[in-house]
Design a protein around this motif. Structure first.
Motif, PDB file in Angstrom:
ATOM      1  N   ARG A 153       0.907  -1.129  -0.049  1.00 39.39           N
ATOM      2  CA  ARG A 153      -0.016  -0.030  -0.020  1.00 39.39           C
ATOM      3  C   ARG A 153       0.893   0.993  -0.155  1.00 39.39           C
ATOM      4  NH1 ARG A 153      -4.247  -2.263   4.447  1.00 39.39           N
ATOM      5  NH2 ARG A 153      -5.767  -3.141   3.052  1.00 39.39           N
ATOM      6  N   ASP A 160      -3.491   6.672  -7.986  1.00 32.96           N
ATOM      7  CA  ASP A 160      -4.967   6.468  -8.114  1.00 32.96           C
ATOM      8  C   ASP A 160      -5.308   4.990  -8.267  1.00 32.96           C
ATOM      9  OD1 ASP A 160      -7.782   6.479  -7.708  1.00 32.96           O
ATOM     10  OD2 ASP A 160      -7.955   7.561  -9.680  1.00 32.96           O
ATOM     11  N   ILE A 161      -5.058   4.072  -7.439  1.00 34.42           N
ATOM     12  CA  ILE A 161      -5.238   2.416  -7.767  1.00 34.42           C
ATOM     13  C   ILE A 161      -6.223   1.953  -6.802  1.00 34.42           C
ATOM     14  CG2 ILE A 161      -4.102   0.186  -7.458  1.00 34.42           C
ATOM     15  CD1 ILE A 161      -1.443   1.870  -8.316  1.00 34.42           C
ATOM     16  N   ASP A 162      -7.083   1.178  -7.280  1.00 37.34           N
ATOM     17  CA  ASP A 162      -8.214   0.456  -6.402  1.00 37.34           C
ATOM     18  C   ASP A 162      -7.359  -0.348  -5.278  1.00 37.34           C
ATOM     19  OD1 ASP A 162     -10.193  -1.197  -5.666  1.00 37.34           O
ATOM     20  OD2 ASP A 162     -10.800  -2.252  -7.363  1.00 37.34           O
ATOM     21  N   PRO A 163      -7.901  -0.021  -4.235  1.00 35.07           N
ATOM     22  CA  PRO A 163      -7.296  -0.741  -2.873  1.00 35.07           C
ATOM     23  C   PRO A 163      -7.305  -2.218  -3.162  1.00 35.07           C
ATOM     24  CG  PRO A 163      -8.378   1.273  -2.317  1.00 35.07           C
ATOM     25  CD  PRO A 163      -8.586   0.933  -3.905  1.00 35.07           C
ATOM     26  N   GLU A 164      -8.486  -2.530  -3.468  1.00 37.98           N
ATOM     27  CA  GLU A 164      -8.598  -4.229  -3.618  1.00 37.98           C
ATOM     28  C   GLU A 164      -7.614  -4.858  -4.606  1.00 37.98           C
ATOM     29  OE1 GLU A 164     -10.174  -7.972  -2.951  1.00 37.98           O
ATOM     30  OE2 GLU A 164     -10.095  -6.043  -1.925  1.00 37.98           O
ATOM     31  N   ARG A 165      -7.314  -4.298  -5.495  1.00 43.18           N
ATOM     32  CA  ARG A 165      -6.449  -4.544  -6.533  1.00 43.18           C
ATOM     33  C   ARG A 165      -4.789  -4.740  -5.956  1.00 43.18           C
ATOM     34  NH1 ARG A 165      -7.863  -3.546 -12.942  1.00 43.18           N
ATOM     35  NH2 ARG A 165     -10.106  -4.012 -12.767  1.00 43.18           N
ATOM     36  N   LEU A 207      -2.905  -3.240 -12.338  1.00 40.34           N
ATOM     37  CA  LEU A 207      -3.431  -2.087 -11.630  1.00 40.34           C
ATOM     38  C   LEU A 207      -3.868  -0.847 -12.404  1.00 40.34           C
ATOM     39  CD1 LEU A 207      -0.019  -2.300  -9.496  1.00 40.34           C
ATOM     40  CD2 LEU A 207      -2.491  -2.980  -8.658  1.00 40.34           C
ATOM     41  N   GLN A 208      -3.575  -0.867 -13.620  1.00 40.59           N
ATOM     42  CA  GLN A 208      -4.100   0.401 -14.408  1.00 40.59           C
ATOM     43  C   GLN A 208      -5.181   0.256 -14.941  1.00 40.59           C
ATOM     44  OE1 GLN A 208      -0.753   1.040 -16.935  1.00 40.59           O
ATOM     45  NE2 GLN A 208       0.051   2.863 -15.811  1.00 40.59           N
ATOM     46  N   PRO A 210      -8.992  -0.108 -16.027  1.00 44.41           N
ATOM     47  CA  PRO A 210     -10.358   0.774 -15.258  1.00 44.41           C
ATOM     48  C   PRO A 210     -11.455  -0.173 -15.029  1.00 44.41           C
ATOM     49  CG  PRO A 210     -10.195   0.817 -17.830  1.00 44.41           C
ATOM     50  CD  PRO A 210      -8.939   0.373 -17.285  1.00 44.41           C
ATOM     51  N   ASP A 211     -11.406  -1.583 -15.616  1.00 45.16           N
ATOM     52  CA  ASP A 211     -12.449  -2.517 -15.206  1.00 45.16           C
ATOM     53  C   ASP A 211     -12.307  -3.357 -13.893  1.00 45.16           C
ATOM     54  OD1 ASP A 211     -12.636  -2.902 -18.934  1.00 45.16           O
ATOM     55  OD2 ASP A 211     -13.539  -1.389 -17.566  1.00 45.16           O
TER      56      ASP A 211
END
Length: 211
Positions: A153, A160-165, A207-208, A210-211
């Motif tokens: 983390r 700007d990366i989805d924390p779940e990913r 990580l990049q 959008p889906d």
């Protein structure tokens, strides 16, 4: 008298400078012995004998074998945390992922990593059994996982990366890197530089995405 930091779940013990030096020597001896890869090295009693100490001395410092192994894990976790302590917040995502992959690729071949692999191989595989027989060691291993997640983390802070990913990638990377390191140790016709580049590219794309 000084307070000594203890691994997860192990009660703190107050000790003097000489006692701390003894403790440090025991931990370093354990890591050297475990790094040899000898299955018989996973014996706190044997390690005590190797450094000319008694089992009673080990018990005084660590309580029992469970406390000893927990302290060994804690020592290596501290050193690993230092390796990943600095994050360049100006670096792009690809550079950060490549840094993690490369650091683990080289670090997993180091004596500390070999020692922990040998120790883990000798411990119960089933988490419930591990927790029953070695509760402090199990707690330290769980703490490792949480610390590694926090490391990842932090590595992606400011992006700007989805924390779940990030969590998924953090869970994947150690096992993937052990596979590549195993290939290197066993000998392989595969180009492992290409493999690392491919893994880095795949992680960055995920990580990049959008889906």
């Amino acid at each position: 008298m000084t307070e000594v930091a203890e691994p997860t779940g192990v009660p703190a013990r107050r000790t003097n400078r000489r006692g701390q030096a003894t403790r440090e020597n025991m931990l370093e001896a354990a890591l050297r012995s475990l790094a040899s890869g000898d299955p018989g090295s996973v014996s706190a009693n044997r390690i005590a004998k190797d450094i000319g100490a008694t089992w009673g001395a080990v018990q005084y410092q660590f309580g029992d074998a469970d406390g000893f192994w927990a302290a060994v894990l804690h020592r290596t976790a501290q050193r690993r945390a230092e390796t990943f302590a600095t994050v360049d917040e100006s670096a792009p995502l690809r550079a950060r992922v490549a840094g993690i992959v490369d650091t683990l690729y080289h670090g997993l071949a180091e004596p500390d990593s070999r020692a922990i692999e040998n120790l883990r191989a000798a411990l119960p595989r089933d988490p419930a059994e591990l927790e029953r027989l070695y509760p402090h060691t199990a707690a330290e291993l769980y703490s490792w996982g949480q610390s590694w997640l926090e490391t990842c983390r932090n590595a992606f802070t400011g992006l700007d990366i989805d924390p779940e990913r990030v969590r998924e990638v953090a869970t994947l990377i150690p096992g993937a890197m052990r596979g590549l390191v195993s290939e290197r140790q066993l000998g392989s016709y595969a180009d492992l530089d290409v493999a690392r580049r491919g893994l880095t590219n795949a992680l960055v794309a995920y990580l990049q995405s959008p889906d």
